[in-house]
Scaffold this active site. Structure first.
Site, PDB file in Angstrom:
ATOM      1  N   PHE A  96      40.948  41.162   6.345  1.00  0.00           N
ATOM      2  CA  PHE A  96      40.965  42.456   7.018  1.00  0.00           C
ATOM      3  C   PHE A  96      42.023  43.342   6.373  1.00  0.00           C
ATOM      4  CE2 PHE A  96      42.044  45.591  10.208  1.00  0.00           C
ATOM      5  CZ  PHE A  96      40.774  46.031  10.584  1.00  0.00           C
ATOM      6  N   ASP A 154      41.372  51.750   8.936  1.00  0.00           N
ATOM      7  CA  ASP A 154      42.259  51.611  10.094  1.00  0.00           C
ATOM      8  C   ASP A 154      42.198  50.242  10.742  1.00  0.00           C
ATOM      9  OD1 ASP A 154      39.548  52.130  11.155  1.00  0.00           O
ATOM     10  OD2 ASP A 154      40.565  52.151  13.088  1.00  0.00           O
ATOM     11  N   LYS A 164      32.376  43.718   0.919  1.00  0.00           N
ATOM     12  CA  LYS A 164      32.633  42.307   1.213  1.00  0.00           C
ATOM     13  C   LYS A 164      31.325  41.530   1.050  1.00  0.00           C
ATOM     14  CE  LYS A 164      36.363  43.053   4.642  1.00  0.00           C
ATOM     15  NZ  LYS A 164      36.747  42.970   6.071  1.00  0.00           N
ATOM     16  N   GLU A 206      31.236  55.678   1.599  1.00  0.00           N
ATOM     17  CA  GLU A 206      31.775  54.848   2.685  1.00  0.00           C
ATOM     18  C   GLU A 206      33.131  54.265   2.293  1.00  0.00           C
ATOM     19  OE1 GLU A 206      31.760  53.728   5.554  1.00  0.00           O
ATOM     20  OE2 GLU A 206      29.774  53.572   6.443  1.00  0.00           O
ATOM     21  N   ASP A 207      33.929  53.912   3.270  1.00  0.00           N
ATOM     22  CA  ASP A 207      35.180  53.227   2.979  1.00  0.00           C
ATOM     23  C   ASP A 207      34.922  51.761   2.662  1.00  0.00           C
ATOM     24  OD1 ASP A 207      34.399  52.665   5.603  1.00  0.00           O
ATOM     25  OD2 ASP A 207      36.392  52.935   6.472  1.00  0.00           O
ATOM     26  N   ARG A 216      45.511  54.611   8.677  1.00  0.00           N
ATOM     27  CA  ARG A 216      44.642  55.405   7.796  1.00  0.00           C
ATOM     28  C   ARG A 216      45.413  56.206   6.750  1.00  0.00           C
ATOM     29  NH1 ARG A 216      39.419  55.232   9.873  1.00  0.00           N
ATOM     30  NH2 ARG A 216      39.187  55.336  12.144  1.00  0.00           N
ATOM     31  N   GLY A 270      36.658  56.888   8.069  1.00  0.00           N
ATOM     32  CA  GLY A 270      37.249  55.998   7.073  1.00  0.00           C
ATOM     33  C   GLY A 270      37.205  56.467   5.630  1.00  0.00           C
ATOM     34  N   ASP A 315      30.806  45.873   5.138  1.00  0.00           N
ATOM     35  CA  ASP A 315      31.129  44.506   5.557  1.00  0.00           C
ATOM     36  C   ASP A 315      29.815  43.762   5.817  1.00  0.00           C
ATOM     37  OD1 ASP A 315      32.385  42.270   6.633  1.00  0.00           O
ATOM     38  OD2 ASP A 315      33.186  43.283   8.379  1.00  0.00           O
TER      39      ASP A 315
HETATM   40  P1  IMP Z   1      29.687  46.769   8.802  1.00  0.00           P
HETATM   41  O1  IMP Z   1      28.785  47.608   9.680  1.00  0.00           O
HETATM   42  O2  IMP Z   1      29.843  45.361   9.304  1.00  0.00           O
HETATM   43  O3  IMP Z   1      29.309  46.837   7.337  1.00  0.00           O
HETATM   44  O4  IMP Z   1      31.148  47.313   8.979  1.00  0.00           O
HETATM   45  C1  IMP Z   1      31.480  48.533   8.532  1.00  0.00           C
HETATM   46  C2  IMP Z   1      32.636  49.083   9.339  1.00  0.00           C
HETATM   47  O5  IMP Z   1      33.508  48.078   9.894  1.00  0.00           O
HETATM   48  C3  IMP Z   1      33.483  49.898   8.425  1.00  0.00           C
HETATM   49  O6  IMP Z   1      33.009  51.231   8.325  1.00  0.00           O
HETATM   50  C4  IMP Z   1      34.843  49.789   9.053  1.00  0.00           C
HETATM   51  O7  IMP Z   1      34.984  50.761  10.062  1.00  0.00           O
HETATM   52  C5  IMP Z   1      34.847  48.425   9.704  1.00  0.00           C
HETATM   53  N1  IMP Z   1      35.501  47.413   8.843  1.00  0.00           N
HETATM   54  C6  IMP Z   1      34.948  46.325   8.258  1.00  0.00           C
HETATM   55  N2  IMP Z   1      35.850  45.606   7.582  1.00  0.00           N
HETATM   56  C7  IMP Z   1      37.029  46.264   7.713  1.00  0.00           C
HETATM   57  C8  IMP Z   1      38.368  46.008   7.224  1.00  0.00           C
HETATM   58  O8  IMP Z   1      38.675  45.036   6.508  1.00  0.00           O
HETATM   59  N3  IMP Z   1      39.302  46.923   7.599  1.00  0.00           N
HETATM   60  C9  IMP Z   1      39.037  48.014   8.356  1.00  0.00           C
HETATM   61  N4  IMP Z   1      37.810  48.287   8.838  1.00  0.00           N
HETATM   62  C10 IMP Z   1      36.805  47.413   8.511  1.00  0.00           C
HETATM   63 MG    MG Z   2      33.637  53.268   8.290  1.00  0.00          MG
END
Ligand code: IMP
Ligand code: MG
Length: 182
Positions: free
Chosen positions: A157, A164, A136, A104-105, A170, A50, A108
């Site tokens: 989202f 992606d 977020k 990181e992209d 992407r 990402g 969340d």
């Molecule tokens: P976390 O582990 O819940 O912080 O989520 C991180 C991962 O979830 C990111 O690296 C993304 O791959 C995916 N992700 C979370 N939110 C989004 C979104 O809005 N769009 C795309 N991918 C997301």
């Molecule tokens: Mg990611």
């Protein structure tokens, strides 16, 4: 007229145009340039897939000497009923005693980044800071400070600029959000 694109079963519309992304990348790069001036050569550690587009735009705006490297968090279903097992792959070479900036992209819930920081800490770096394009805050459930968040968003989202929806989207240069519009 607003352009609606289709990825798999969903429709998306532009939420953040490329020009605005460039501004927030510039702003976060400036903060990093200030904070790391005069420090021992840091390592920018991109989290694939990402972060690839953010990473390449960010690094072009960094004014001090740095090294770059990439890692991946491979997730696969564990044999235990507890669910996911994740391993950090691609960490070649020592990070002991080094300043690490994880790129990181999106952060969340924070599960991924918490796992990442725990793994990296085992290798005794001098410091680890997080730089993410999107954060977020409303869904974040961890304590690890997100030092560099280029942009905060709600729980929507999004796709594009590296992010992606089930591997699609992407390559888009703008950020798109899910829409019900036709
Ligand atoms: P976390 O582990 O819940 O912080 O989520 C991180 C991962 O979830 C990111 O690296 C993304 O791959 C995916 N992700 C979370 N939110 C989004 C979104 O809005 N769009 C795309 N991918 C997301
Ligand atoms: Mg990611």
């Amino acid at each position: 007229m607003e352009q609606i694109i289709r990825l798999h079963d969903k429709r998306f519309k532009v939420m953040i145009p490329a020009a605005r992304i460039d501004e927030v990348v510039e702003a976060v790069a400036e903060r990093i340039n200030r904070d790391y001036a005069g420090k021992e050569t840091p390592i920018f550690l991109g989290v694939l897939n990402g972060s690839f587009m953010f990473f390449s735009d960010l690094i072009k705006k960094i004014e001090f000497n740095s090294e770059i490297s990439f890692v991946k968090l491979a997730s696969y279903a564990g044999t235990a009923s507890t669910g996911e097992v994740r391993s950090l792959i691609g960490l070649n070479g020592s990070i002991e005693g080094r300043h690490i900036i994880v790129v990181e992209d999106i952060v969340d819930t924070g599960e991924s980044i918490a796992h990442m920081v725990a793994e990296l800490t085992k290798h005794r770096p001098a410091s680890v800071e997080i730089c993410t394009l999107f954060f977020k805050p409303a869904s974040y459930r961890k304590q690890i400070p997100i030092r560099y968040a280029a942009m905060e968003i709600g729980n929507e989202f999004i796709v594009g600029y590296g992010l992606d929806y089930d591997q699609l989207g992407r390559s888009l240069k703008d950020i798109y959000v899910v829409t019900e519009e036709e």
